[in-house]
Design a protein around this motif. Structure first.
Motif, PDB file in Angstrom:
ATOM      1  N   GLY A  89       0.827  -1.209   0.000  1.00  0.00           N
ATOM      2  CA  GLY A  89       0.000   0.000   0.000  1.00  0.00           C
ATOM      3  C   GLY A  89       0.854   1.248   0.000  1.00  0.00           C
ATOM      4  N   THR A  90       1.947   1.209   0.774  1.00  0.00           N
ATOM      5  CA  THR A  90       2.807   2.389   0.832  1.00  0.00           C
ATOM      6  C   THR A  90       3.508   2.624  -0.503  1.00  0.00           C
ATOM      7  N   SER A  91       3.902   1.529  -1.172  1.00  0.00           N
ATOM      8  CA  SER A  91       4.528   1.706  -2.486  1.00  0.00           C
ATOM      9  C   SER A  91       3.574   2.408  -3.442  1.00  0.00           C
ATOM     10  N   VAL A  92       2.330   1.949  -3.436  1.00  0.00           N
ATOM     11  CA  VAL A  92       1.327   2.592  -4.289  1.00  0.00           C
ATOM     12  C   VAL A  92       1.197   4.056  -3.921  1.00  0.00           C
ATOM     13  N   LEU A  93       1.158   4.302  -2.617  1.00  0.00           N
ATOM     14  CA  LEU A  93       0.995   5.672  -2.146  1.00  0.00           C
ATOM     15  C   LEU A  93       2.202   6.528  -2.556  1.00  0.00           C
ATOM     16  N   GLN A  99       8.304   2.686   3.179  1.00  0.00           N
ATOM     17  CA  GLN A  99       7.852   3.585   4.240  1.00  0.00           C
ATOM     18  C   GLN A  99       8.828   4.752   4.437  1.00  0.00           C
ATOM     19  N   HIS A 100      10.108   4.451   4.313  1.00  0.00           N
ATOM     20  CA  HIS A 100      11.096   5.523   4.476  1.00  0.00           C
ATOM     21  C   HIS A 100      10.943   6.558   3.376  1.00  0.00           C
ATOM     22  N   PHE A 101      10.790   6.035   2.149  1.00  0.00           N
ATOM     23  CA  PHE A 101      10.657   6.969   1.029  1.00  0.00           C
ATOM     24  C   PHE A 101       9.353   7.742   1.108  1.00  0.00           C
ATOM     25  N   TYR A 102       8.363   7.109   1.738  1.00  0.00           N
ATOM     26  CA  TYR A 102       7.081   7.794   1.873  1.00  0.00           C
ATOM     27  C   TYR A 102       7.290   9.155   2.524  1.00  0.00           C
ATOM     28  N   TYR A 103       8.102   9.173   3.578  1.00  0.00           N
ATOM     29  CA  TYR A 103       8.275  10.443   4.294  1.00  0.00           C
ATOM     30  C   TYR A 103       9.021  11.460   3.435  1.00  0.00           C
ATOM     31  N   LEU A 104       9.962  10.953   2.662  1.00  0.00           N
ATOM     32  CA  LEU A 104      10.693  11.846   1.759  1.00  0.00           C
ATOM     33  C   LEU A 104       9.734  12.467   0.739  1.00  0.00           C
ATOM     34  N   ILE A 105       8.890  11.600   0.158  1.00  0.00           N
ATOM     35  CA  ILE A 105       7.954  12.075  -0.861  1.00  0.00           C
ATOM     36  C   ILE A 105       6.935  13.012  -0.236  1.00  0.00           C
ATOM     37  N   LEU A 106       6.491  12.633   0.974  1.00  0.00           N
ATOM     38  CA  LEU A 106       5.526  13.487   1.676  1.00  0.00           C
ATOM     39  C   LEU A 106       6.105  14.879   1.876  1.00  0.00           C
ATOM     40  N   LEU A 107       7.356  14.906   2.286  1.00  0.00           N
ATOM     41  CA  LEU A 107       8.026  16.191   2.500  1.00  0.00           C
ATOM     42  C   LEU A 107       8.026  17.010   1.206  1.00  0.00           C
ATOM     43  N   GLY A 108       8.391  16.336   0.115  1.00  0.00           N
ATOM     44  CA  GLY A 108       8.401  17.014  -1.177  1.00  0.00           C
ATOM     45  C   GLY A 108       7.026  17.556  -1.534  1.00  0.00           C
ATOM     46  N   ALA A 133      14.570  13.097  -9.007  1.00  0.00           N
ATOM     47  CA  ALA A 133      15.652  12.755  -8.078  1.00  0.00           C
ATOM     48  C   ALA A 133      15.189  11.678  -7.099  1.00  0.00           C
ATOM     49  N   ILE A 134      14.002  11.872  -6.540  1.00  0.00           N
ATOM     50  CA  ILE A 134      13.482  10.895  -5.574  1.00  0.00           C
ATOM     51  C   ILE A 134      13.236   9.560  -6.268  1.00  0.00           C
ATOM     52  N   PHE A 135      12.677   9.634  -7.476  1.00  0.00           N
ATOM     53  CA  PHE A 135      12.385   8.421  -8.245  1.00  0.00           C
ATOM     54  C   PHE A 135      13.660   7.599  -8.461  1.00  0.00           C
ATOM     55  N   ALA A 136      14.736   8.293  -8.866  1.00  0.00           N
ATOM     56  CA  ALA A 136      15.994   7.590  -9.137  1.00  0.00           C
ATOM     57  C   ALA A 136      16.526   6.915  -7.883  1.00  0.00           C
ATOM     58  N   SER A 137      16.480   7.630  -6.764  1.00  0.00           N
ATOM     59  CA  SER A 137      17.075   7.049  -5.564  1.00  0.00           C
ATOM     60  C   SER A 137      16.157   5.991  -4.952  1.00  0.00           C
ATOM     61  N   TRP A 138      14.881   6.066  -5.265  1.00  0.00           N
ATOM     62  CA  TRP A 138      13.943   5.063  -4.730  1.00  0.00           C
ATOM     63  C   TRP A 138      14.107   3.736  -5.476  1.00  0.00           C
ATOM     64  N   LEU A 139      14.193   3.811  -6.800  1.00  0.00           N
ATOM     65  CA  LEU A 139      14.282   2.575  -7.587  1.00  0.00           C
ATOM     66  C   LEU A 139      15.719   2.079  -7.734  1.00  0.00           C
ATOM     67  N   GLY A 199      -3.546   5.923  -8.278  1.00  0.00           N
ATOM     68  CA  GLY A 199      -3.726   4.950  -7.198  1.00  0.00           C
ATOM     69  C   GLY A 199      -4.676   3.830  -7.577  1.00  0.00           C
ATOM     70  N   LEU A 200      -5.815   4.205  -8.141  1.00  0.00           N
ATOM     71  CA  LEU A 200      -6.859   3.211  -8.420  1.00  0.00           C
ATOM     72  C   LEU A 200      -6.407   2.123  -9.396  1.00  0.00           C
ATOM     73  N   PRO A 201      -5.768   2.493 -10.525  1.00  0.00           N
ATOM     74  CA  PRO A 201      -5.330   1.425 -11.442  1.00  0.00           C
ATOM     75  C   PRO A 201      -4.290   0.504 -10.805  1.00  0.00           C
ATOM     76  N   GLU A 202      -3.494   1.024  -9.858  1.00  0.00           N
ATOM     77  CA  GLU A 202      -2.512   0.169  -9.203  1.00  0.00           C
ATOM     78  C   GLU A 202      -3.212  -0.852  -8.318  1.00  0.00           C
ATOM     79  N   VAL A 203      -4.261  -0.394  -7.644  1.00  0.00           N
ATOM     80  CA  VAL A 203      -4.972  -1.297  -6.731  1.00  0.00           C
ATOM     81  C   VAL A 203      -5.827  -2.281  -7.521  1.00  0.00           C
ATOM     82  N   LEU A 204      -6.515  -1.758  -8.549  1.00  0.00           N
ATOM     83  CA  LEU A 204      -7.367  -2.612  -9.376  1.00  0.00           C
ATOM     84  C   LEU A 204      -6.564  -3.078 -10.571  1.00  0.00           C
TER      85      LEU A 204
END
Lengths: 531, 352
Positions: free
Chosen positions: A240-244, A375-384, A441-447, A487-492
């Motif tokens: 769920g967090t990855s999707v988020l 979850q860690h990246f979530y906070y980074l993305i949230l901050l952004g 930048a976040i995308f590169a360091s996340w993947l 979000g929706l297409p990822e879940v469905l």
């Protein structure tokens, strides 16, 4: 004479009912042939009883019957016309089933499979299935005609109950158990029926409460929201967090594009270019295996990524300053493609890695803490995202925002009132690009790895769609848009196949029916209604 | 265009950059020619290919220009209309190949294919106009542009959903006239290898364009189209059914795109649901290059772009992978330095 007129009138009615049914039938045929019913046949809304494709199939005749001018009360004629529409729509689907069953068309139409026939005929023998399709079509069409005459309170509660069951069932693995579905339906519908009246009172009392405690709420609102946002990843778990996170990245980029398209009115179709630049700059600077090989930390790299994107934004902005909307769209589209082709090409392979991209990009590190889990990246993305929201909001209400608004409304008038068009347009491009650069930048360091194939035109289209569907110029709209469209297409998962098709249809439908988006900015709404 | 003071500085900077760039390109090309690293036959075969490709671009570009001339909007989904015709045409020509008709009467099979392709494209375009453009004729400019992007996506992914993702390949066609195979043949004249198909494509493109030109200049429909392009309201007052003329314009452009699609597939063979994107953009570039809204301009622009694309990679010593960048580069440069295009003047000034 009167009778004659009356008869011609009823002929008109019959023709219209048939036409409506035929239209719905054609749409259903199309939906069937692109494979939606087959894909959704295994998604059960009610376990073992009702699948999502059956729900969709039923929706057709219901709508066909409904969409007619209703009189004061339900008359026989109305019900018959509705039924006729439904029968026609059902006949179309039935004929499709017959055709698919008797002629092998798979060489051309890949979804004309025996499975499609089974889905369309409810697993019954062919003849019986077709007859029941037509029959059900008629019944549902008549029901659709009658639906308008159901008292609004009942209509609302039943619709809410059914809707809840469908959404919950579709999201849940294997659907709801029949008993559970019945309970949900009863609870939601019953609750809505009982409280429809109280709902109004509830709202007014909430309004009163809000007014009385305004200062308290104002203090509490943001901390409460923050606590909620901080707690979300613990509730959702890893997937769920990855999707988020993905949604968050799109929110970040959507907010950037929102500045360019929503505020300044510059349609940019090459927005992915800045995302690419952000990601590649980060990759080059941080990966020890990249051609630069400097191996900086993420924290040193992201400002560089942002700056590079900004510079690219200005560089793109300068030549297109004088261009009108549609030219701008194509030039930016070309720009996005140029960046992708350059990144992919062999000429730049020694630097950018060609099709192999850049790998071994380290995640961010904070003291001894390494960002690893979603979850860690979530906070980074949230901050952004929070940063982007604050910047967007402050800008929109500032002098700059008003200048953008003026430019969007009428460039000549804006210039006549003393607004420096060059400065503000370039500012919009630069700021919009910078958000996207941070996202990259976040995308590169996340993947930990980037490949040219992640940066196609479709990313630009995705972002544009979510900004438009959410509502041009509206910050909550962008967030809503990202949740629904990303979000929706990822879940469905079954829906993901039809995602781009749905986006295309959605863009057209939104522009025709609700150009201001689902959560419009106030000003845009007024303007579009007027225009 | 009126002068705008704050833009003067940036404009002169842009002009300086542009002139330098152009000078560099000319110098580089001249050097390559003088150095003689490539023989004249290389240039000749590139030129022939470029003219054929340019003819295709020109036919598609006419669709953009016709619609732009009347509605002042870019029909973003035109590339998809080109794709749709080609795609459905594949099924016809494939069926002909299976039934043996293609081997026995290749001319008839090709005509059948072309007619189906054109009919498909016309249907798609008329549907598009009816659903996505007509209700929005008076809406703000951004709105129909967005529906156009939406429609383009919708068409692309509809074809993907209906016909699958596998690449379809047009069958080989042999159309003999005398001893020459017009479609699949390759003949050596000295050191030059000639494929007659390029001449056929180019010739057909010229014929179609001439037909269009006559239609626009000599027929009643053409007159009505010119009147509507000039002024919709006045045309309506003169008793012209504007809606019908607009539909006819879309249909005409689409028919040309469908025909172009079949010709394109005769030598490019592969058909996918994404095939419309790049030719669409390039044809748009061609339309802008010639002056959008200007019919002879679209023809000229298409041919120029085709030739530039075919010859410049060798002239400039560029990587062939970057061929597509060239077209985009041309587009950007034209828009910066001469947004009215080579021939365009009247229309662009009016609405730019």
């Amino acid at each position: 004479m009167y009778r004659l007129m009356n008869r011609s009138h009823s002929h008109e009615g019959i023709r219209q009912a048939c036409a409506r049914g035929a239209l719905v039938g054609l749409v259903l045929t199309f939906v069937a042939l692109i494979g939606v019913f087959t894909a959704f046949a295994t998604i059960y809304v009610v376990r073992g009883v009702l699948s999502l494709s059956q729900v969709l199939l039923a929706l057709g005749p219901l709508l066909a019957g409904r969409a007619q001018k209703a009189g004061q009360r339900l008359s026989w004629r109305e019900a018959l016309a509705g039924g006729l529409s439904g029968v026609v729509a059902g006949t179309f689907v039935g004929l499709l089933a017959l055709a698919v069953a008797s002629v092998n068309m798979r060489a051309v139409l890949v979804n004309a499979t025996p499975q499609l026939v089974r889905t369309l005929t409810f697993g019954l023998p062919l003849g019986l299935g077709v007859i029941s399709l037509v029959g059900f079509g008629g019944l549902l069409g008549a029901a659709g005609a009658g639906w308008v005459h159901v008292p609004s309170r009942l209509r609302f509660s039943v619709a809410l109950g059914l809707g809840t069951v469908v959404v919950l069932g579709a999201l849940r693995q294997n659907g709801l158990a029949p008993v559970l579905a019945a309970v949900v339906l009863a609870l939601v519908s019953g609750g809505a029926w009982l409280y429809k009246r109280q709902w109004q009172e509830l709202q007014t009392s909430y309004e009163l409460f809000r007014r009385r405690n305004e200062s308290l709420l104002a203090v509490l609102r943001w901390p409460l929201a923050l606590v909620f946002l901080l707690a979300v990843p613990y509730v959702l778990g890893t997937y769920g967090t990855s999707v988020l996170n993905l949604v968050g990245l799109y929110v970040l980029m959507g907010l950037g594009l929102n500045i360019v398209v929503g505020y300044a009115g510059l349609l940019d179709l090459g927005y992915v270019a800045f995302f690419t630049i952000g990601a590649y700059v980060t990759g080059l600077l941080t990966s020890p295996r990249s051609s630069l090989g400097v191996g900086l930390s993420f924290w040193a790299a992201w400002p560089a990524a942002m700056l590079a994107a900004m510079v690219a934004g200005v560089l793109l902005g300068i030549p297109v300053l004088r261009m009108r909307g549609d030219y701008l769209a194509i030039v930016t589209l070309g720009f996005g493609e140029i960046i992708r082709i350059l990144v992919l090409s062999d000429s730049f392979k020694p630097i950018l890695g060609g099709a192999q991209g850049i790998i071994e990009i380290p995640g961010p590190r904070l003291g001894g803490f390494q960002f690893v889990k979603p979850q860690h990246f979530y906070y980074l993305i949230l901050l952004g995202c929070l940063l982007a929201v604050i910047v967007s909001r402050r800008l929109a209400d500032s002098r700059v925002g008003r200048a953008w608004l003026a430019i969007r409304e009428d460039e000549d008038v804006a210039e006549a009132t003393g607004i420096n068009i060059v400065k503000y347009k370039l500012l919009a491009f630069a700021l919009g690009a910078s958000f996207s650069g941070i996202g990259g930048a976040i995308f590169a360091s996340w993947l930990h790895a980037i490949f040219p194939n992640s940066f196609t035109l479709l990313v630009s289209i995705n972002i544009l769609s979510l900004v438009i569907v959410g509502g041009l110029g509206s910050i909550p709209g962008v967030i809503m848009g990202a949740l629904v469209l990303v979000g929706l297409p990822e879940v469905l998962r079954a829906f993901a196949e039809y995602r781009m098709l749905a986006f295309g249809a959605l863009l057209v439908i939104m522009m025709l029916a609700r150009p201001e988006g689902i959560w419009p900015a106030k000003r845009v709404r007024e303007e579009l209604r007027r225009g | 265009m009126r002068k705008r003071a704050p833009l003067d500085l940036t404009r002169s900077v842009i002009t300086a950059i542009g002139v330098t760039l152009l000078a560099y390109v000319c110098l580089r090309a001249a050097l390559t020619v003088v150095r003689g690293s490539y023989s004249a036959t290389t240039y000749a075969s590139q030129l022939i290919f470029g003219l054929a490709q340019g003819g295709i671009y020109a036919l598609v570009a006419l669709g953009y220009t016709l619609v732009y001339g009347i509605l002042f909007m870019i029909n973003f989904a035109h590339g998809e209309i080109f794709m749709g015709g080609t795609y459905v045409g594949y099924f016809v020509i494939d069926a002909c190949a299976r039934s043996g008709l293609l081997a026995q009467k290749p001319g008839l099979a090709l005509i059948l294919t072309a007619i189906t392709a054109m009919a498909t494209s016309v249907t798609m375009a008329v549907l598009l106009e009816r659903v996505a453009y007509r209700p929005l004729r008076r809406a703000p400019r951004l709105v129909p542009l967005i529906t156009a992007i939406g429609a383009s996506l919708f068409y692309q992914y509809s074809f993907r959903g209906l016909f699958g993702t596998t690449v379809k390949v047009y069958p080989d066609v042999s159309l003999h006239v005398g001893r020459i195979d017009l479609i699949s043949g390759r003949y050596s004249i000295g050191s030059l290898t000639v494929r007659p198909v390029y001449f056929v494509v180019f010739g057909m493109a010229v014929v179609l364009m001439a037909g269009l030109y006559i239609l626009i200049q000599r027929t009643k429909l053409g007159k009505a189209m010119r009147a509507v392009a000039e002024d919709k309201d006045t045309a309506a007052l003169m008793g012209i059914d504007v809606d019908k003329v607009i539909v006819a314009t879309f249909a005409l452009g689409a028919a040309l795109a469908g025909a172009a699609g079949v010709m394109y597939a005769l030598y490019n063979k592969q058909v996918t649901h994404t095939m419309g994107f790049i030719p669409g953009i390039k044809a748009f570039t061609a339309a802008v290059l010639g002056g959008i809204g200007n019919i002879p301009g679209a023809m000229l622009g298409g041919l120029v772009l085709g030739v530039v694309e075919a010859t410049f990679p060798t002239l400039l010593g560029m990587d062939v992978q970057l061929k597509d960048v060239l077209a985009f580069g041309v587009l950007v440069l034209v828009l910066i330095f001469r947004p009215t295009g080579i021939l365009g003047e009247v229309l662009s000034r009016k609405r730019a």
